[in-house]
Design a protein around this motif. Structure first.
Motif, PDB file in Angstrom:
ATOM      1  N   PHE A   1     -23.645   4.190  10.391  1.00 39.87           N
ATOM      2  CA  PHE A   1     -24.033   3.089   9.495  1.00 39.87           C
ATOM      3  C   PHE A   1     -22.964   2.012   9.629  1.00 39.87           C
ATOM      4  CE2 PHE A   1     -21.492   6.350   7.534  1.00 39.87           C
ATOM      5  CZ  PHE A   1     -20.417   5.632   7.030  1.00 39.87           C
TER       6      PHE A   1
ATOM      7  N   ARG B   1      -4.754  -5.770   2.542  1.00 39.05           N
ATOM      8  CA  ARG B   1      -4.585  -4.320   2.436  1.00 39.05           C
ATOM      9  C   ARG B   1      -5.914  -3.565   2.273  1.00 39.05           C
ATOM     10  NH1 ARG B   1      -2.292  -2.961  -3.673  1.00 39.05           N
ATOM     11  NH2 ARG B   1      -4.081  -3.791  -4.791  1.00 39.05           N
TER      12      ARG B   1
ATOM     13  N   CYS C   1     -21.023  -0.549  13.444  1.00 40.45           N
ATOM     14  CA  CYS C   1     -20.588   0.846  13.643  1.00 40.45           C
ATOM     15  C   CYS C   1     -21.745   1.750  14.057  1.00 40.45           C
ATOM     16  CB  CYS C   1     -19.943   1.385  12.373  1.00 40.45           C
ATOM     17  SG  CYS C   1     -18.570   0.382  11.817  1.00 40.45           S
TER      18      CYS C   1
ATOM     19  N   ARG D   1      -7.878   7.900  -0.696  1.00 38.02           N
ATOM     20  CA  ARG D   1      -9.109   7.093  -0.743  1.00 38.02           C
ATOM     21  C   ARG D   1      -9.907   7.141   0.552  1.00 38.02           C
ATOM     22  NH1 ARG D   1     -10.078   3.759  -5.427  1.00 38.02           N
ATOM     23  NH2 ARG D   1      -8.396   4.326  -6.830  1.00 38.02           N
TER      24      ARG D   1
ATOM     25  N   ASN E   1     -10.971   4.363  11.302  1.00 39.20           N
ATOM     26  CA  ASN E   1     -12.364   3.982  11.564  1.00 39.20           C
ATOM     27  C   ASN E   1     -12.392   3.187  12.872  1.00 39.20           C
ATOM     28  OD1 ASN E   1     -14.827   2.664  11.680  1.00 39.20           O
ATOM     29  ND2 ASN E   1     -14.886   2.170   9.502  1.00 39.20           N
TER      30      ASN E   1
ATOM     31  N   HIS F   1     -20.518   8.953  11.543  1.00 40.43           N
ATOM     32  CA  HIS F   1     -19.567   7.855  11.719  1.00 40.43           C
ATOM     33  C   HIS F   1     -18.343   8.106  10.834  1.00 40.43           C
ATOM     34  CE1 HIS F   1     -17.566   4.141  11.909  1.00 40.43           C
ATOM     35  NE2 HIS F   1     -18.018   3.656  10.783  1.00 40.43           N
TER      36      HIS F   1
ATOM     37  N   GLY G   1     -15.981  -3.228   0.432  1.00 42.35           N
ATOM     38  CA  GLY G   1     -15.898  -1.783   0.639  1.00 42.35           C
ATOM     39  C   GLY G   1     -16.738  -0.968  -0.324  1.00 42.35           C
ATOM     40  N   ASN G   2     -16.735  -1.363  -1.593  1.00 42.44           N
ATOM     41  CA  ASN G   2     -17.505  -0.604  -2.595  1.00 42.44           C
ATOM     42  C   ASN G   2     -18.997  -0.578  -2.275  1.00 42.44           C
ATOM     43  OD1 ASN G   2     -15.458  -1.827  -5.268  1.00 42.44           O
ATOM     44  ND2 ASN G   2     -15.382   0.146  -4.292  1.00 42.44           N
TER      45      ASN G   2
ATOM     46  N   ALA H   1     -15.906   6.810   8.838  1.00 45.61           N
ATOM     47  CA  ALA H   1     -15.460   5.629   8.081  1.00 45.61           C
ATOM     48  C   ALA H   1     -14.580   6.024   6.906  1.00 45.61           C
ATOM     49  CB  ALA H   1     -16.661   4.838   7.577  1.00 45.61           C
ATOM     50  N   ASN H   2     -14.938   7.119   6.259  1.00 46.37           N
ATOM     51  CA  ASN H   2     -14.205   7.534   5.061  1.00 46.37           C
ATOM     52  C   ASN H   2     -14.488   9.022   4.833  1.00 46.37           C
ATOM     53  OD1 ASN H   2     -13.555   8.087   2.275  1.00 46.37           O
ATOM     54  ND2 ASN H   2     -13.434   5.875   1.986  1.00 46.37           N
TER      55      ASN H   2
ATOM     56  N   ILE I   1     -20.462  -1.177   0.633  1.00 42.58           N
ATOM     57  CA  ILE I   1     -20.726  -0.456   1.883  1.00 42.58           C
ATOM     58  C   ILE I   1     -20.668   1.052   1.625  1.00 42.58           C
ATOM     59  CG2 ILE I   1     -19.850   0.018   4.216  1.00 42.58           C
ATOM     60  CD1 ILE I   1     -21.125  -2.671   4.153  1.00 42.58           C
TER      61      ILE I   1
ATOM     62  N   THR J   1       0.856  -1.187   0.000  1.00 40.32           N
ATOM     63  CA  THR J   1       0.000   0.000   0.000  1.00 40.32           C
ATOM     64  C   THR J   1       0.893   1.238   0.000  1.00 40.32           C
ATOM     65  OG1 THR J   1      -1.919   1.027   1.068  1.00 40.32           O
ATOM     66  CG2 THR J   1      -0.197   0.209   2.543  1.00 40.32           C
TER      67      THR J   1
ATOM     68  N   ARG K   1     -14.335  10.676   2.215  1.00 42.58           N
ATOM     69  CA  ARG K   1     -15.132  10.928   0.998  1.00 42.58           C
ATOM     70  C   ARG K   1     -16.623  10.762   1.277  1.00 42.58           C
ATOM     71  NH1 ARG K   1     -13.775   7.164  -3.357  1.00 42.58           N
ATOM     72  NH2 ARG K   1     -12.822   5.811  -1.825  1.00 42.58           N
TER      73      ARG K   1
ATOM     74  N   TRP L   1      -2.209   6.385  -1.391  1.00 44.62           N
ATOM     75  CA  TRP L   1      -3.471   5.675  -1.645  1.00 44.62           C
ATOM     76  C   TRP L   1      -4.393   5.815  -0.429  1.00 44.62           C
ATOM     77  CZ3 TRP L   1      -7.006   2.251   0.166  1.00 44.62           C
ATOM     78  CH2 TRP L   1      -7.930   1.736  -0.745  1.00 44.62           C
TER      79      TRP L   1
HETATM   80  O1  UT7 Z   1     -17.363   1.404   9.286  1.00 44.43           O
HETATM   81  C1  UT7 Z   1     -18.153   0.490   8.610  1.00 44.43           C
HETATM   82  C2  UT7 Z   1     -18.482   0.950   7.279  1.00 44.43           C
HETATM   83  N1  UT7 Z   1     -17.346   0.860   6.393  1.00 44.43           N
HETATM   84  C3  UT7 Z   1     -17.227   1.765   5.430  1.00 44.43           C
HETATM   85  O2  UT7 Z   1     -17.970   2.701   5.370  1.00 44.43           O
HETATM   86  C4  UT7 Z   1     -16.187   1.566   4.349  1.00 44.43           C
HETATM   87  C5  UT7 Z   1     -16.739   2.048   3.039  1.00 44.43           C
HETATM   88  N2  UT7 Z   1     -15.858   1.825   1.928  1.00 44.43           N
HETATM   89  C6  UT7 Z   1     -14.727   2.542   1.728  1.00 44.43           C
HETATM   90  O3  UT7 Z   1     -14.393   3.405   2.524  1.00 44.43           O
HETATM   91  C7  UT7 Z   1     -13.943   2.304   0.471  1.00 44.43           C
HETATM   92  O4  UT7 Z   1     -14.672   1.435  -0.355  1.00 44.43           O
HETATM   93  C8  UT7 Z   1     -12.523   1.724   0.712  1.00 44.43           C
HETATM   94  C9  UT7 Z   1     -11.650   2.774   1.352  1.00 44.43           C
HETATM   95  C10 UT7 Z   1     -12.631   0.509   1.641  1.00 44.43           C
HETATM   96  C11 UT7 Z   1     -11.890   1.316  -0.612  1.00 44.43           C
HETATM   97  O5  UT7 Z   1     -11.843   2.441  -1.480  1.00 44.43           O
HETATM   98  P1  UT7 Z   1     -12.317   2.295  -2.979  1.00 44.43           P
HETATM   99  O6  UT7 Z   1     -12.102   3.581  -3.621  1.00 44.43           O
HETATM  100  O7  UT7 Z   1     -13.715   1.758  -2.928  1.00 44.43           O
HETATM  101  O8  UT7 Z   1     -11.289   1.260  -3.559  1.00 44.43           O
HETATM  102  P2  UT7 Z   1     -11.567  -0.180  -4.213  1.00 44.43           P
HETATM  103  O9  UT7 Z   1     -11.950  -1.164  -3.176  1.00 44.43           O
HETATM  104  O10 UT7 Z   1     -12.494  -0.010  -5.395  1.00 44.43           O
HETATM  105  O11 UT7 Z   1     -10.137  -0.524  -4.785  1.00 44.43           O
HETATM  106  C12 UT7 Z   1      -9.531   0.236  -5.836  1.00 44.43           C
HETATM  107  C13 UT7 Z   1      -8.155  -0.316  -6.100  1.00 44.43           C
HETATM  108  C14 UT7 Z   1      -8.129  -1.832  -6.312  1.00 44.43           C
HETATM  109  O12 UT7 Z   1      -7.149  -2.114  -7.286  1.00 44.43           O
HETATM  110  P3  UT7 Z   1      -7.574  -2.395  -8.813  1.00 44.43           P
HETATM  111  O13 UT7 Z   1      -8.490  -3.580  -8.751  1.00 44.43           O
HETATM  112  O14 UT7 Z   1      -8.274  -1.162  -9.284  1.00 44.43           O
HETATM  113  O15 UT7 Z   1      -6.276  -2.649  -9.464  1.00 44.43           O
HETATM  114  C15 UT7 Z   1      -7.672  -2.366  -4.978  1.00 44.43           C
HETATM  115  O16 UT7 Z   1      -7.004  -3.603  -5.105  1.00 44.43           O
HETATM  116  O17 UT7 Z   1      -7.321  -0.078  -4.969  1.00 44.43           O
HETATM  117  C16 UT7 Z   1      -6.705  -1.296  -4.560  1.00 44.43           C
HETATM  118  N3  UT7 Z   1      -6.515  -1.233  -3.106  1.00 44.43           N
HETATM  119  C17 UT7 Z   1      -5.412  -0.718  -2.553  1.00 44.43           C
HETATM  120  N4  UT7 Z   1      -4.301  -0.188  -3.092  1.00 44.43           N
HETATM  121  C18 UT7 Z   1      -3.357   0.263  -2.234  1.00 44.43           C
HETATM  122  C19 UT7 Z   1      -7.367  -1.617  -2.128  1.00 44.43           C
HETATM  123  N5  UT7 Z   1      -6.820  -1.372  -0.923  1.00 44.43           N
HETATM  124  C20 UT7 Z   1      -5.614  -0.799  -1.161  1.00 44.43           C
HETATM  125  C21 UT7 Z   1      -4.598  -0.315  -0.329  1.00 44.43           C
HETATM  126  N6  UT7 Z   1      -3.486   0.215  -0.911  1.00 44.43           N
HETATM  127  N7  UT7 Z   1      -4.692  -0.343   1.010  1.00 44.43           N
END
Ligand code: UT7
Length: 352
Positions: free
Chosen positions: A339, A178, A139, A63, A309, A279, A244-245, A281-282, A247, A55, A284, A59
């Motif tokens: 949430f 990750r 959460c 993110r 989080n 909450h 993650g997506n 969590a993110n 949620i 990671t 964004r 990133w």
């Molecule tokens: O508290 C409970 C509620 N939880 C939440 O609200 C979490 C909600 N979700 C999120 O906050 C976001 O979905 C995340 C932060 C978990 C992920 O962000 P994202 O923008 O949705 O990323 P993604 O899962 O679509 O992944 C995008 C890319 C992927 O690579 P490819 O497939 O595009 O090549 C992942 O493999 O980012 C990659 N990736 C990472 N890269 C570097 C995923 N985790 C990491 C990382 N470092 N830690």
């Protein structure tokens, strides 16, 4: 199963309940008379995580908005953080521990599967007159716990309650994954609630659930369905799994809906809110919601850059920070919205 909620186009709108006039009677309201928080000393930065998994600081920051999180030391448990936060809140409330009648701890990371962490807190505080139980609503747990305490206070049975959100998510994190290990942190937040009829306190709440999304965010093993085994440990089934997506999309939709339900029911416009504690969590997600209801950044504070989080601890922690800094003022109109796993979501509207 994963993704069913979205595939089924589950309707998260509030189906008319927002039109029902509902308000907790002024004489029965639970007022927050003290807040507290506790975090472990150990800080885990994004650059340290770069050495553990594939990671980057860039990133994680772009993110999620997270820079660092806290990790509880070995041999400590959820109840240690909970007690530390509770003692700060009790001191501010000026309440004798013996006056506490109810302790609710919201957690998904209790010290033990049984007994409850709330009982351990009760013992450590010496709160000999308090009933104590844990509540599990992911959460959203702190919001559920506030609403539950309000229910006990409205019933007339109890007048003083301690509500805690406390989590040690580092213990249920897969440090090889990750997509989750960069997100979570440990911490606790607490409030002391007291019955009062000044017009302050909890005005209304709304709690929601959709178990159809259970596997979007869960810990697969360690319960009765899949008890601990060599295989479950080897496969990291005791750690959090999250889509993650899905949620993210769920969060953005439900926060808007539950807030709209509460505000419409009470005839309040969003801009009348002095604070929206969301909450953490993110960044964004928080920013998307803040902009959609046109609130200034000061009204929707963020601290997940420092703590990550922390699940059900996040709302009471950020509320405490604003109160301790003197920015949150008596009679401010405040909404708490969270949430998470369950799926669950909900909100509490209160006058500080
Ligand atoms: O508290 C409970 C509620 N939880 C939440 O609200 C979490 C909600 N979700 C999120 O906050 C976001 O979905 C995340 C932060 C978990 C992920 O962000 P994202 O923008 O949705 O990323 P993604 O899962 O679509 O992944 C995008 C890319 C992927 O690579 P490819 O497939 O595009 O090549 C992942 O493999 O980012 C990659 N990736 C990472 N890269 C570097 C995923 N985790 C990491 C990382 N470092 N830690």
């Amino acid at each position: 199963m994963i993704g069913d909620v979205i595939k089924n186009n589950y309707d998260y709108t509030t189906s008319g309940r927002e039109k029902i006039p509902l308000m907790i009677e002024q004489k029965n309201r639970a007022i927050i008379v003290g807040t507290g928080m506790a975090t472990p000393k150990r800080i885990l930065t994004n650059s340290e995580l770069e050495k553990i998994v594939d990671t980057s600081n860039q990133w994680i920051l772009s993110r999620t908005g997270i820079r660092e999180r806290r990790i509880l030391e070995d041999d400590h448990g959820c109840s240690d953080l909970a007690v530390e936060a509770a003692m700060v809140a009790l001191r501010e409330a000026g309440l004798e521990v013996s006056e506490l009648e109810l302790i609710i701890v919201s957690t998904v990371t209790p010290d033990y599967p049984t007994p409850s962490t709330a009982c351990l807190v009760q013992d450590k505080l010496g709160a000999r007159n308090a009933a104590a139980f844990d509540l599990s609503a992911g959460c959203t747990g702190f919001v559920y716990a506030m609403a539950s305490a309000q229910g006990f206070i409205s019933s007339g049975v109890y007048s003083n309650a301690l509500v805690i959100g406390a989590e040690v998510l580092s213990r249920v994190t897969n440090w090889n994954d990750r997509s989750t290990c960069v997100l979570f942190g440990d911490g606790a937040g607490a409030v002391v609630l007291q019955k009062g009829d000044s017009g302050r306190g909890i005005i209304d709440f709304s709690l929601k659930s959709d178990g159809g999304g259970a596997e979007l965010l869960y810990i697969p093993a360690g319960g009765s369905r899949k008890p601990a085994s060599e295989e479950s440990v080897a496969k990291h089934l005791h750690s959090v799994r999250m889509n993650g997506n899905e949620i993210f999309k769920f969060a953005v939709r439900v926060v808007d809906n539950v807030l709209e339900e509460l505000l419409t029911r009470q005839g309040i416009k969003a801009e009348m809110l002095d604070y929206l504690f969301l909450h953490q969590a993110n960044e964004r997600i928080i920013e998307h919601i803040r902009k959609s209801i046109h609130l200034t950044p000061e009204k929707v504070p963020i601290n997940l850059d420092r703590y990550g989080n922390t699940s059900s601890a996040s709302v009471p922690m950020i509320m405490h920070e604003e109160a301790a800094a003197g920015r949150l003022k008596k009679n401010d109109l405040v909404a708490l919205v969270a949430f998470g796993a369950g799926l669950t979501w909900g909100g509490v509207l209160l006058r500080w």
